[in-house]
Design an enzyme around this catalytic site. Structure first.
Site, short mmCIF file in Angstrom:
data_model
loop_
_atom_site.label_atom_id
_atom_site.label_comp_id
_atom_site.label_asym_id
_atom_site.label_seq_id
_atom_site.Cartn_x
_atom_site.Cartn_y
_atom_site.Cartn_z
N ASP A 200 -12.52 -19.47 -6.58
CA ASP A 200 -13.09 -18.67 -7.62
C ASP A 200 -13.32 -19.48 -8.77
O ASP A 200 -13.88 -18.77 -9.66
CB ASP A 200 -12.04 -17.61 -7.55
CG ASP A 200 -12.73 -16.32 -8.61
OD1 ASP A 200 -13.94 -16.10 -8.27
OD2 ASP A 200 -12.22 -15.65 -9.05
N SER B 50 -16.17 -11.34 -11.41
CA SER B 50 -16.56 -11.14 -9.84
C SER B 50 -16.61 -9.73 -9.42
O SER B 50 -15.71 -9.09 -9.66
CB SER B 50 -15.48 -12.08 -9.39
OG SER B 50 -15.19 -13.20 -9.67
N GLN C 177 -20.22 -15.28 -3.26
CA GLN C 177 -19.79 -14.45 -4.14
C GLN C 177 -20.97 -13.87 -5.04
O GLN C 177 -21.91 -14.53 -5.23
CB GLN C 177 -18.66 -15.12 -5.26
CG GLN C 177 -18.12 -14.27 -6.18
CD GLN C 177 -17.30 -14.74 -7.10
OE1 GLN C 177 -17.87 -15.43 -8.21
NE2 GLN C 177 -15.89 -15.07 -6.85
#
Length: 292
Positions: A208, A232, A282
């Site tokens: 991430d 996110s 993502q």
């Protein structure tokens, strides 16, 4: 005598060691480092640990899909509730909901598989200079941080469990529109236990990092731009091969699309020897508040 600060990597290992409250119910905490919200990679890693602890040891994770619903509160514990969706002959499926203040903040679905032989292929590792040929933390501080805004400098100077060496810092130093791709070398700042559950959770944690930044390159903007709201929204990851995290990993990322106040990014994680260990995708919120 004052207590010595706990090294960041030890903090990460501690927060990944969830407290079991009841069958399929776990509690996690967050490091108190002054952040306003919980880092998304932490929640992914903790939820993955919770799920894996309900699965037979011979079934490592091969994929996860997650959604971020609300920002996490670093001052409050996070409760992880695991639902044992299915245990088949080869695969197991788990669903995890993370709860704070009585509300779901995050959900994760993960699939686990008994290891078996199969056809082998992988994409080649991209060309990149070795991490030793790139500026280290001190060199980056001298070359880049001296004239950087306080919030940028504090981010890079903070001790973190993962060291990051970008191949380029152009996107932080310029407002030019750049190709929506980047490569960074990453490694843990201390040894990782020989435990595949923890290794997978740390890999999910670091996946991430820097990923959503890539969606901003084409716009000449940076994640440190305070006129942007960046967060996110979801995260997917496929674990192709085990990795002991005992050396640098090359994280190669690109962003094929931004629209609708969202940016989409993809990533591949390679060992130094060229082995592809994981793929990531993502989508994140990118809202320009200066135009509101």
């Amino acid at each position: 005598m004052p207590h010595s600060p706990v090294p960041a990597m030890q903090q990460l290992l501690t927060i990944l060691d969830l407290e079991a409250l009841e069958q399929d119910l776990f509690r996690g905490t967050s490091p108190q480092v002054g952040w306003q919200r919980v880092f998304g990679g932490q929640v992914i890693g903790q939820a993955l640990v919770a799920a894996q602890r309900t699965v037979a040891a011979d079934r490592p994770v091969h994929s996860l899909h997650a959604y971020f619903m609300r920002p996490g509160d670093p001052a409050a514990p996070i409760i992880y509730e695991v639902d044992r969706i299915r245990d088949g002959l080869s695969f197991a499926t788990r669903s995890v909901v993370a709860i704070q203040h009585g509300k779901a903040i995050f959900s994760l679905s993960a699939s686990f598989q008994k290891e078996e032989e199969g056809m082998e292929y992988q994409a080649a590792i991209p060309q990149a200079p070795a991490p030793e040929d790139l500026p280290d933390r001190e060199q980056m501080r001298e070359a880049f941080l001296a004239g950087a805004p306080d919030h940028v400098r504090s981010y890079w100077e903070r001790e973190r469990p993962i060291e990051v060496r970008p191949l380029s810092l152009d996107h932080y130093l310029s407002d030019r529109k750049l190709a929506a791709e980047q490569k960074v070398w990453v490694r843990t700042t201390a040894p990782v236990p020989d435990d595949r559950i923890i290794q997978a959770a740390i890999l999910a944690y670091l996946s991430d990092m820097t990923l959503l930044d890539t969606a901003l390159f084409a716009h000449g903007r940076s994640v440190f731009d305070r006129t942007l709201q960046v967060a996110s929204l979801d995260h997917a990851m496929w674990f192709h091969r085990p990795c002991k995290l005992d050396d640098w990993l090359l994280y190669s990322m690109d962003s094929p699309n931004t629209n609708g106040a969202r940016g989409f990014t993809r990533g591949s994680l390679y060992q130094r020897d060229g082995t592809l260990i994981a793929s990531v995708a993502q989508e994140g919120l990118i809202r320009d508040r200066s135009k509101a």
